[in-house]
Design a protein around this motif. Structure first.
Motif, PDB file in Angstrom:
ATOM      1  N   VAL A  95       0.877  -1.176   0.000  1.00  0.00           N
ATOM      2  CA  VAL A  95       0.000   0.000   0.000  1.00  0.00           C
ATOM      3  C   VAL A  95       0.913   1.225   0.000  1.00  0.00           C
ATOM      4  O   VAL A  95       1.478   1.593   1.034  1.00  0.00           O
ATOM      5  N   ASP A  96       1.069   1.809  -1.169  1.00  0.00           N
ATOM      6  CA  ASP A  96       1.988   2.949  -1.301  1.00  0.00           C
ATOM      7  C   ASP A  96       1.386   4.210  -0.686  1.00  0.00           C
ATOM      8  O   ASP A  96       2.066   4.927   0.044  1.00  0.00           O
ATOM      9  N   TYR A  97       0.124   4.467  -0.979  1.00  0.00           N
ATOM     10  CA  TYR A  97      -0.568   5.631  -0.408  1.00  0.00           C
ATOM     11  C   TYR A  97      -2.026   5.273  -0.154  1.00  0.00           C
ATOM     12  O   TYR A  97      -2.649   4.622  -0.990  1.00  0.00           O
ATOM     13  N   LEU A  98      -2.525   5.706   0.965  1.00  0.00           N
ATOM     14  CA  LEU A  98      -3.939   5.530   1.303  1.00  0.00           C
ATOM     15  C   LEU A  98      -4.354   6.799   2.046  1.00  0.00           C
ATOM     16  O   LEU A  98      -3.709   7.186   3.026  1.00  0.00           O
ATOM     17  N   GLU A  99      -5.385   7.447   1.570  1.00  0.00           N
ATOM     18  CA  GLU A  99      -5.846   8.671   2.219  1.00  0.00           C
ATOM     19  C   GLU A  99      -7.366   8.729   2.166  1.00  0.00           C
ATOM     20  O   GLU A  99      -7.976   8.335   1.182  1.00  0.00           O
ATOM     21  N   VAL A 100      -7.930   9.243   3.228  1.00  0.00           N
ATOM     22  CA  VAL A 100      -9.372   9.388   3.362  1.00  0.00           C
ATOM     23  C   VAL A 100      -9.708  10.879   3.284  1.00  0.00           C
ATOM     24  O   VAL A 100      -8.936  11.717   3.768  1.00  0.00           O
ATOM     25  N   ALA A 101     -10.831  11.204   2.670  1.00  0.00           N
ATOM     26  CA  ALA A 101     -11.250  12.608   2.536  1.00  0.00           C
ATOM     27  C   ALA A 101     -11.261  13.277   3.916  1.00  0.00           C
ATOM     28  O   ALA A 101     -11.626  12.646   4.912  1.00  0.00           O
ATOM     29  N   PRO A 102     -10.887  14.546   3.992  1.00  0.00           N
ATOM     30  CA  PRO A 102     -10.783  15.232   5.289  1.00  0.00           C
ATOM     31  C   PRO A 102     -12.054  15.146   6.136  1.00  0.00           C
ATOM     32  O   PRO A 102     -11.975  15.012   7.359  1.00  0.00           O
ATOM     33  N   TRP A 103     -13.224  15.174   5.513  1.00  0.00           N
ATOM     34  CA  TRP A 103     -14.494  15.152   6.272  1.00  0.00           C
ATOM     35  C   TRP A 103     -14.838  13.763   6.813  1.00  0.00           C
ATOM     36  O   TRP A 103     -15.788  13.616   7.548  1.00  0.00           O
ATOM     37  N   ASN A 104     -14.023  12.760   6.444  1.00  0.00           N
ATOM     38  CA  ASN A 104     -14.240  11.408   6.970  1.00  0.00           C
ATOM     39  C   ASN A 104     -13.193  11.000   7.999  1.00  0.00           C
ATOM     40  O   ASN A 104     -13.199   9.870   8.467  1.00  0.00           O
ATOM     41  N   ARG A 105     -12.295  11.912   8.317  1.00  0.00           N
ATOM     42  CA  ARG A 105     -11.197  11.578   9.234  1.00  0.00           C
ATOM     43  C   ARG A 105     -11.570  11.942  10.674  1.00  0.00           C
ATOM     44  O   ARG A 105     -11.769  13.105  10.995  1.00  0.00           O
ATOM     45  N   PRO A 106     -11.615  10.940  11.555  1.00  0.00           N
ATOM     46  CA  PRO A 106     -11.967  11.234  12.953  1.00  0.00           C
ATOM     47  C   PRO A 106     -10.962  12.134  13.658  1.00  0.00           C
ATOM     48  O   PRO A 106     -11.314  12.775  14.638  1.00  0.00           O
ATOM     49  N   ASP A 107      -9.735  12.216  13.156  1.00  0.00           N
ATOM     50  CA  ASP A 107      -8.756  13.114  13.770  1.00  0.00           C
ATOM     51  C   ASP A 107      -8.970  14.565  13.348  1.00  0.00           C
ATOM     52  O   ASP A 107      -8.432  15.473  13.971  1.00  0.00           O
ATOM     53  N   LEU A 108      -9.790  14.789  12.319  1.00  0.00           N
ATOM     54  CA  LEU A 108     -10.058  16.149  11.858  1.00  0.00           C
ATOM     55  C   LEU A 108     -11.500  16.582  12.082  1.00  0.00           C
ATOM     56  O   LEU A 108     -11.784  17.769  12.167  1.00  0.00           O
ATOM     57  N   GLU A 109     -12.399  15.620  12.139  1.00  0.00           N
ATOM     58  CA  GLU A 109     -13.827  15.915  12.287  1.00  0.00           C
ATOM     59  C   GLU A 109     -14.376  15.191  13.510  1.00  0.00           C
ATOM     60  O   GLU A 109     -14.152  13.993  13.648  1.00  0.00           O
ATOM     61  N   GLN A 110     -15.107  15.919  14.352  1.00  0.00           N
ATOM     62  CA  GLN A 110     -15.714  15.261  15.511  1.00  0.00           C
ATOM     63  C   GLN A 110     -16.738  14.216  15.080  1.00  0.00           C
ATOM     64  O   GLN A 110     -16.877  13.181  15.719  1.00  0.00           O
ATOM     65  N   ARG A 111     -17.445  14.522  14.004  1.00  0.00           N
ATOM     66  CA  ARG A 111     -18.445  13.578  13.484  1.00  0.00           C
ATOM     67  C   ARG A 111     -18.177  13.353  11.994  1.00  0.00           C
ATOM     68  O   ARG A 111     -18.757  14.038  11.145  1.00  0.00           O
ATOM     69  N   PRO A 112     -17.298  12.381  11.701  1.00  0.00           N
ATOM     70  CA  PRO A 112     -17.012  12.090  10.286  1.00  0.00           C
ATOM     71  C   PRO A 112     -18.285  11.748   9.517  1.00  0.00           C
ATOM     72  O   PRO A 112     -19.190  11.119  10.063  1.00  0.00           O
ATOM     73  N   GLN A 113     -18.325  12.168   8.262  1.00  0.00           N
ATOM     74  CA  GLN A 113     -19.502  11.884   7.438  1.00  0.00           C
ATOM     75  C   GLN A 113     -19.638  10.391   7.172  1.00  0.00           C
ATOM     76  O   GLN A 113     -20.722   9.845   7.205  1.00  0.00           O
ATOM     77  N   LEU A 114     -18.526   9.727   6.865  1.00  0.00           N
ATOM     78  CA  LEU A 114     -18.515   8.281   6.627  1.00  0.00           C
ATOM     79  C   LEU A 114     -17.434   7.661   7.499  1.00  0.00           C
ATOM     80  O   LEU A 114     -16.343   8.199   7.605  1.00  0.00           O
ATOM     81  N   LYS A 115     -17.739   6.530   8.094  1.00  0.00           N
ATOM     82  CA  LYS A 115     -16.747   5.804   8.881  1.00  0.00           C
ATOM     83  C   LYS A 115     -16.333   4.552   8.116  1.00  0.00           C
ATOM     84  O   LYS A 115     -17.126   3.990   7.370  1.00  0.00           O
ATOM     85  N   GLY A 116     -15.113   4.115   8.329  1.00  0.00           N
ATOM     86  CA  GLY A 116     -14.655   2.856   7.750  1.00  0.00           C
ATOM     87  C   GLY A 116     -14.107   2.943   6.341  1.00  0.00           C
ATOM     88  O   GLY A 116     -13.881   1.909   5.714  1.00  0.00           O
ATOM     89  N   VAL A 117     -13.885   4.143   5.840  1.00  0.00           N
ATOM     90  CA  VAL A 117     -13.373   4.277   4.473  1.00  0.00           C
ATOM     91  C   VAL A 117     -11.968   3.670   4.371  1.00  0.00           C
ATOM     92  O   VAL A 117     -11.667   2.914   3.438  1.00  0.00           O
ATOM     93  N   GLY A 118     -11.106   3.952   5.338  1.00  0.00           N
ATOM     94  CA  GLY A 118      -9.754   3.390   5.327  1.00  0.00           C
ATOM     95  C   GLY A 118      -9.771   1.872   5.425  1.00  0.00           C
ATOM     96  O   GLY A 118      -9.030   1.183   4.727  1.00  0.00           O
ATOM     97  N   MET A 119     -10.631   1.345   6.290  1.00  0.00           N
ATOM     98  CA  MET A 119     -10.751  -0.109   6.438  1.00  0.00           C
ATOM     99  C   MET A 119     -11.244  -0.738   5.134  1.00  0.00           C
ATOM    100  O   MET A 119     -10.769  -1.807   4.739  1.00  0.00           O
ATOM    101  N   ALA A 120     -12.182  -0.090   4.473  1.00  0.00           N
ATOM    102  CA  ALA A 120     -12.704  -0.620   3.207  1.00  0.00           C
ATOM    103  C   ALA A 120     -11.601  -0.653   2.149  1.00  0.00           C
ATOM    104  O   ALA A 120     -11.483  -1.626   1.394  1.00  0.00           O
ATOM    105  N   LEU A 121     -10.791   0.382   2.112  1.00  0.00           N
ATOM    106  CA  LEU A 121      -9.687   0.400   1.146  1.00  0.00           C
ATOM    107  C   LEU A 121      -8.665  -0.679   1.477  1.00  0.00           C
ATOM    108  O   LEU A 121      -8.164  -1.370   0.589  1.00  0.00           O
TER     109      LEU A 121
END
Length: 185
Positions: A95-121
């Motif tokens: 896995v060379d690069y994996l990134e989740v949209a800023p609005w889905n990152r729990p470290d940036l958003e208190q309530r991410p719009q979507l959870k599990g995007v990184g796990m799905a990738l």
């Protein structure tokens, strides 16, 4: 989930991810948060990363699109081999690069719009590893802010800092762990 990163995803990254991330960075700067605590992928340029490997079959890309907007991106490398002692020399999906949209990152958003995007990738990377005959083996170098995710949540083997790769910690998922991971997800 799509098994490609196309112009539409790069457009989303440029026109939606980047403005959202800039807003986050401006807020962090306003609060006086040291740069060392900013999202460590903030400088990644997906347009440049994908252009570098465009047309090479050994570097597949994946994305997740939901609501017509790209939610996560991942770029893989099929040329690497395992380092974990029980798997040494066997092929894996790197896995060379994996990134989740800023609005889905729990470290940036208190309530991410979507959870599990990184796990799905990550699940897609394991599935590709299975498809390629690599038995689910994957490996990656982690940014420091993501180490706990790969070590604790994904339970990947932590093989320590890699002096040959910016001293980032290197993680692998063995074939056995991949089977278990897929059973859990």
């Amino acid at each position: 989930m799509r098994d490609a990163i196309e112009e539409a995803q790069l457009g989303d990254w440029q026109t939606q991810w980047q403005p959202a991330l800039i807003k986050v960075l401006q807020e962090l700067r306003r609060k006086g948060v040291p740069m060392a605590q900013w999202p460590q992928s903030w400088h990644w340029d997906w347009r440049e990363k994908t252009a570098r490997v465009q047309g090479f079959l050994a570097f597949p890309g994946f994305c997740i699109v939901c609501g017509g907007v790209t939610q996560g991106l991942m770029l893989l490398d099929l040329r690497k081999v395992a380092r974990e002692p029980s798997q040494t020399g066997k092929p894996l999906v790197y896995v060379d690069y994996l990134e989740v949209a800023p609005w889905n990152r729990p470290d940036l958003e208190q309530r991410p719009q979507l959870k599990g995007v990184g796990m799905a990738l990550l699940t897609a990377a394991i599935a590709l590893s299975e498809q390629e005959g690599y038995r689910g083996r994957i490996g990656l170098h982690s940014l420091p802010q993501s180490e706990a995710f790969y070590r604790d949540r994904c339970r990947m083997s932590d093989l320590g800092p890699d002096g040959a790769y910016q001293n980032l910690r290197y993680f692998e998922m063995t074939a056995e762990r991949a089977r278990s991971f897929l059973g859990e997800e």
